[in-house]
Design a protein around this motif. Structure first.
Motif, mmCIF file in Angstrom:
data_model
loop_
_atom_site.group_PDB
_atom_site.id
_atom_site.type_symbol
_atom_site.label_atom_id
_atom_site.label_comp_id
_atom_site.label_asym_id
_atom_site.label_seq_id
_atom_site.Cartn_x
_atom_site.Cartn_y
_atom_site.Cartn_z
ATOM 1 N N GLY A 154 16.597 -30.052 -16.064
ATOM 2 C CA GLY A 154 16.010 -29.613 -14.637
ATOM 3 C C GLY A 154 15.377 -30.810 -14.680
ATOM 4 N N PRO A 155 14.298 -30.919 -13.269
ATOM 5 C CA PRO A 155 13.512 -31.687 -12.823
ATOM 6 C C PRO A 155 12.329 -31.923 -13.098
ATOM 7 N N ASN A 156 12.255 -30.968 -13.117
ATOM 8 C CA ASN A 156 9.865 -30.764 -13.367
ATOM 9 C C ASN A 156 10.093 -31.864 -14.846
ATOM 10 N N VAL A 157 9.729 -32.501 -15.077
ATOM 11 C CA VAL A 157 9.229 -33.763 -15.884
ATOM 12 C C VAL A 157 7.847 -33.843 -15.251
ATOM 13 N N VAL A 158 7.515 -34.668 -16.862
ATOM 14 C CA VAL A 158 6.056 -35.518 -16.146
ATOM 15 C C VAL A 158 5.746 -35.853 -17.667
ATOM 16 N N LEU A 159 5.599 -37.499 -17.001
ATOM 17 C CA LEU A 159 4.820 -38.799 -17.674
ATOM 18 C C LEU A 159 3.313 -38.489 -18.228
ATOM 19 N N TYR A 160 2.940 -38.181 -19.679
ATOM 20 C CA TYR A 160 1.818 -38.118 -20.201
ATOM 21 C C TYR A 160 0.751 -38.901 -21.262
ATOM 22 N N ALA A 161 0.258 -39.698 -20.555
ATOM 23 C CA ALA A 161 -0.021 -40.578 -22.503
ATOM 24 C C ALA A 161 1.108 -41.665 -23.325
ATOM 25 N N GLY A 162 2.105 -42.733 -21.894
ATOM 26 C CA GLY A 162 2.788 -43.018 -22.890
ATOM 27 C C GLY A 162 3.862 -41.634 -22.961
ATOM 28 N N ALA A 163 3.804 -40.520 -23.012
ATOM 29 C CA ALA A 163 5.392 -39.394 -23.237
ATOM 30 C C ALA A 163 5.699 -38.799 -22.428
ATOM 31 N N LEU A 164 6.952 -38.124 -22.579
ATOM 32 C CA LEU A 164 7.338 -37.553 -21.741
ATOM 33 C C LEU A 164 8.086 -36.579 -21.562
ATOM 34 N N TYR A 165 7.188 -35.060 -21.442
ATOM 35 C CA TYR A 165 7.695 -33.755 -21.375
ATOM 36 C C TYR A 165 8.377 -33.284 -20.183
ATOM 37 N N TYR A 166 9.541 -32.507 -20.541
ATOM 38 C CA TYR A 166 10.173 -31.536 -19.765
ATOM 39 C C TYR A 166 10.926 -31.017 -20.850
ATOM 40 N N ASN A 167 11.541 -29.532 -19.692
ATOM 41 C CA ASN A 167 13.009 -28.781 -20.544
ATOM 42 C C ASN A 167 13.364 -29.227 -21.307
ATOM 43 N N CYS A 168 13.104 -29.146 -23.305
ATOM 44 C CA CYS A 168 14.763 -29.685 -23.846
ATOM 45 C C CYS A 168 15.806 -28.852 -23.638
ATOM 46 N N ASN A 225 19.219 -26.733 -23.328
ATOM 47 C CA ASN A 225 19.885 -25.403 -23.818
ATOM 48 C C ASN A 225 18.927 -24.577 -24.855
ATOM 49 N N LYS A 226 17.322 -24.971 -24.668
ATOM 50 C CA LYS A 226 16.321 -24.440 -25.106
ATOM 51 C C LYS A 226 14.940 -23.577 -24.189
ATOM 52 N N ASP A 227 14.958 -22.807 -25.071
ATOM 53 C CA ASP A 227 13.496 -22.385 -24.071
ATOM 54 C C ASP A 227 12.046 -23.107 -24.976
ATOM 55 N N SER A 228 12.122 -24.355 -24.650
ATOM 56 C CA SER A 228 11.155 -25.317 -25.820
ATOM 57 C C SER A 228 10.793 -26.003 -25.256
ATOM 58 N N VAL A 229 8.941 -26.936 -24.867
ATOM 59 C CA VAL A 229 8.962 -28.399 -24.367
ATOM 60 C C VAL A 229 9.108 -29.097 -25.385
ATOM 61 N N CYS A 230 9.831 -30.556 -24.827
ATOM 62 C CA CYS A 230 9.768 -31.364 -25.808
ATOM 63 C C CYS A 230 9.128 -32.801 -25.088
ATOM 64 N N ARG A 231 8.869 -33.300 -26.398
ATOM 65 C CA ARG A 231 8.199 -35.180 -26.023
ATOM 66 C C ARG A 231 8.923 -35.749 -26.045
ATOM 67 N N PHE A 232 9.070 -36.812 -25.288
ATOM 68 C CA PHE A 232 9.328 -37.928 -26.047
ATOM 69 C C PHE A 232 8.634 -39.384 -26.067
ATOM 70 N N ASN A 233 8.703 -39.674 -26.863
ATOM 71 C CA ASN A 233 7.260 -41.146 -26.795
ATOM 72 C C ASN A 233 7.993 -42.118 -27.050
ATOM 73 N N LEU A 234 8.237 -42.734 -25.252
ATOM 74 C CA LEU A 234 8.698 -44.106 -24.717
ATOM 75 C C LEU A 234 8.373 -45.334 -25.906
ATOM 76 N N THR A 235 7.297 -44.771 -26.566
ATOM 77 C CA THR A 235 7.631 -46.323 -27.149
ATOM 78 C C THR A 235 7.580 -46.343 -28.944
ATOM 79 N N SER A 236 7.321 -45.148 -29.143
ATOM 80 C CA SER A 236 8.215 -44.765 -30.899
ATOM 81 C C SER A 236 9.772 -44.548 -30.341
ATOM 82 N N LYS A 237 9.949 -43.533 -29.501
ATOM 83 C CA LYS A 237 11.820 -43.135 -29.433
ATOM 84 C C LYS A 237 12.117 -41.936 -30.152
ATOM 85 N N THR A 238 10.707 -41.359 -30.004
ATOM 86 C CA THR A 238 11.282 -39.504 -30.968
ATOM 87 C C THR A 238 10.309 -38.932 -30.022
ATOM 88 N N VAL A 239 11.373 -37.858 -30.673
ATOM 89 C CA VAL A 239 11.271 -36.204 -30.045
ATOM 90 C C VAL A 239 10.730 -34.789 -30.209
#
Length: 468
Positions: free
Chosen positions: A276-290, A292-306
């Motif tokens: 889905g398109p509704n994503v945001v970037l905050y404090a160097g991390a991308l927040y989005y709909n994971c 196929n899940k009813d969950s929020v994912c946070r992807f850290n752009l520096t450590s590349k961890t979710v």
């Protein structure tokens, strides 16, 4: 007595019936007025239509975007040159800084070339249209002479009277409802209106990637304060597996991604990729709909961890609770991530709340946690998009292909709802597929059918940039 009446009627019938058919009465109608020149009216209508088609809001907004991009790019160049002047590191980093400055100068030159071209084109267009409008005005004044019964003047008077009556009605018995008064962390006062679009661009992929999002990080890492990001749904307009970064707004406008892409996963779609398109970037991390899940994912752009945040049981996902207009729904918009002065929020719906909007605060913990949740009385599928500003949830609805209305607000501090906000957005394309507020500069970023646009949010106090 009766016979006396009948006989004259009979006589009249006999005399009328016996009239010669050749005795016809002919009347000649002589019109003293000149015939109406329909050909002149058609010419005036054709010229007015050409003026409307040639002068569009997109032309002025494009010029505004180029000017804004050039202004910010020059400021960034000035900072980089100042840093280079203070460097004394054995020429190693000085060479790198020179390369960066050289790239910035190339980008600035590209902006200047586009600005010169647009300015020349707009000047020629303005001169041409001014003459055509003057011709149309003269022709319409000549045509008014044929309105001997003053129909047009009466219509104009009726329109003015109707407008005055509407103003009296709205300001008298039914006063216009003002937007909700934001409280709490917002120092800017009441949300009054928005202006723009200030920026409109398709970036380097004109016409491609209909669904996506873009904006700024409200809490950027040091050295990335001027950066912008963009996410494009590249697989069936549903999924994405990377975020694209730009060193400045002008870089995004001309389509030069110096930092490049940061990849979440090499495959798309797969575990932890964007849905889905509704994503945001905050404090160097991308927040989005994971995916196929009813969950929020946070992807850290520096450590590349979710890391993952599970939403309440019954949360609607996989296009069960999308944003919609009267004609269609926007696929995979079940979860809407949003930022404001206080951090990250998630807007969604659940089966137990009958599909109404819920808004929850996302806490900046590791892993992220779901904070307080507020329930509203507005049905999510009656909304086209939402955003947060100063702790207040705002919802939009489709008016027509050119206008979107911010019609609803919910104040998380007071719990007050307002269904008559009445603030309108001039869209750059028919479908408003992404909307998010940036507290850094009080801009509202929108993504409309592959076009990126931004609008200035006007608060009661005038507003300054928000700082942490």
């Amino acid at each position: 007595m009766k016979l006396y009446v009948i006989l004259p009627l009979w006589a009249l019938f006999t005399n009328t019936h016996q009239k010669s058919p050749s005795d016809n009465c002919l009347c000649e109608l002589i019109n003293s007025e000149k015939p109406f020149p329909y050909d002149k009216l058609e010419i005036a209508q054709d010229r007015a239509s050409r003026c409307t088609n040639n002068i569009t809001p997109q032309k002025s907004s494009t010029l505004d975007g180029l000017m804004l991009g050039l202004d910010r790019r020059l400021l960034q160049l000035e900072k980089d040159v100042a840093i280079l002047e203070n460097e004394d590191d054995g020429k190693l980093f000085g060479a790198l800084s020179l390369q960066i400055i050289e790239n910035e100068i190339v980008e600035i030159q590209q902006l200047i070339d586009r600005l010169n071209s647009s300015t020349k084109e707009n000047k020629n267009l303005s001169e041409n249209m001014a003459q055509q409008l003057e011709d149309v005005k003269k022709e319409m004044e000549e045509l008014e002479a044929f309105d001997t019964m003053q129909v047009v003047k009466r219509q104009q008077a009726n329109q003015r009277l109707k407008r005055d009556l509407d103003r009296c009605k709205n300001n008298g018995v039914h006063p216009t409802t003002q937007p909700t008064q934001p409280t709490g962390t917002c120092p800017l006062g009441k949300f009054l209106n928005i202006t723009g679009p200030r920026v409109q661009t398709a970036g380097e992929y004109a016409g491609s990637f209909k669904f996506g999002g873009w904006g700024r990080d409200p809490k950027p890492e040091p050295g990335k304060e001027s950066w912008y990001w963009r996410v494009m749904l590249t697989s069936s307009n549903r999924y994405a597996h990377y975020v694209r970064l730009y060193s400045s707004l002008s870089s995004l406008i001309v389509g030069i991604s110096v930092p490049g892409n940061v990849q979440i996963h090499p495959s798309n779609p797969t575990t932890n990729t964007i849905q889905g398109p509704n994503v945001v970037l905050y404090a160097g991390a991308l927040y989005y709909n994971c995916y196929n899940k009813d969950s929020v994912c946070r992807f850290n752009l520096t450590s590349k961890t979710v890391t993952t945040l599970d939403l309440p049981k019954g949360t609607r996902y996989n296009s069960k609770g999308d944003f919609c207009n009267l004609e269609e729904c926007y696929l995979y918009t079940d979860l809407d991530l949003a930022t404001d002065e206080s951090g990250v929020w998630v807007v969604y719906s659940t089966t137990q709340d009958f599909g109404n909007l819920l808004v929850s605060k996302v806490e900046e913990s590791e892993p992220p946690k779901l904070g307080k949740t507020w329930r509203t009385s507005v049905y999510k599928r009656s909304v086209t998009n939402t955003f947060m500003a100063c702790g207040v949830l705002y919802a939009t609805r489709f008016v027509n292909k050119n206008i979107e209305e911010i019609f609803y607000s919910f104040d998380t501090t007071t719990g007050e709802e307002n269904f008559n906000v009445g603030i309108f957005i001039n869209k750059v394309a028919a479908n408003l597929l992404f909307l998010n507020y940036s507290p850094v500069d009080q801009m509202l970023h929108a993504y409309c059918d592959a076009q990126m646009a931004s609008y200035k949010v006007l608060f009661q106090s005038g507003g300054n940039s928000f700082t942490y």
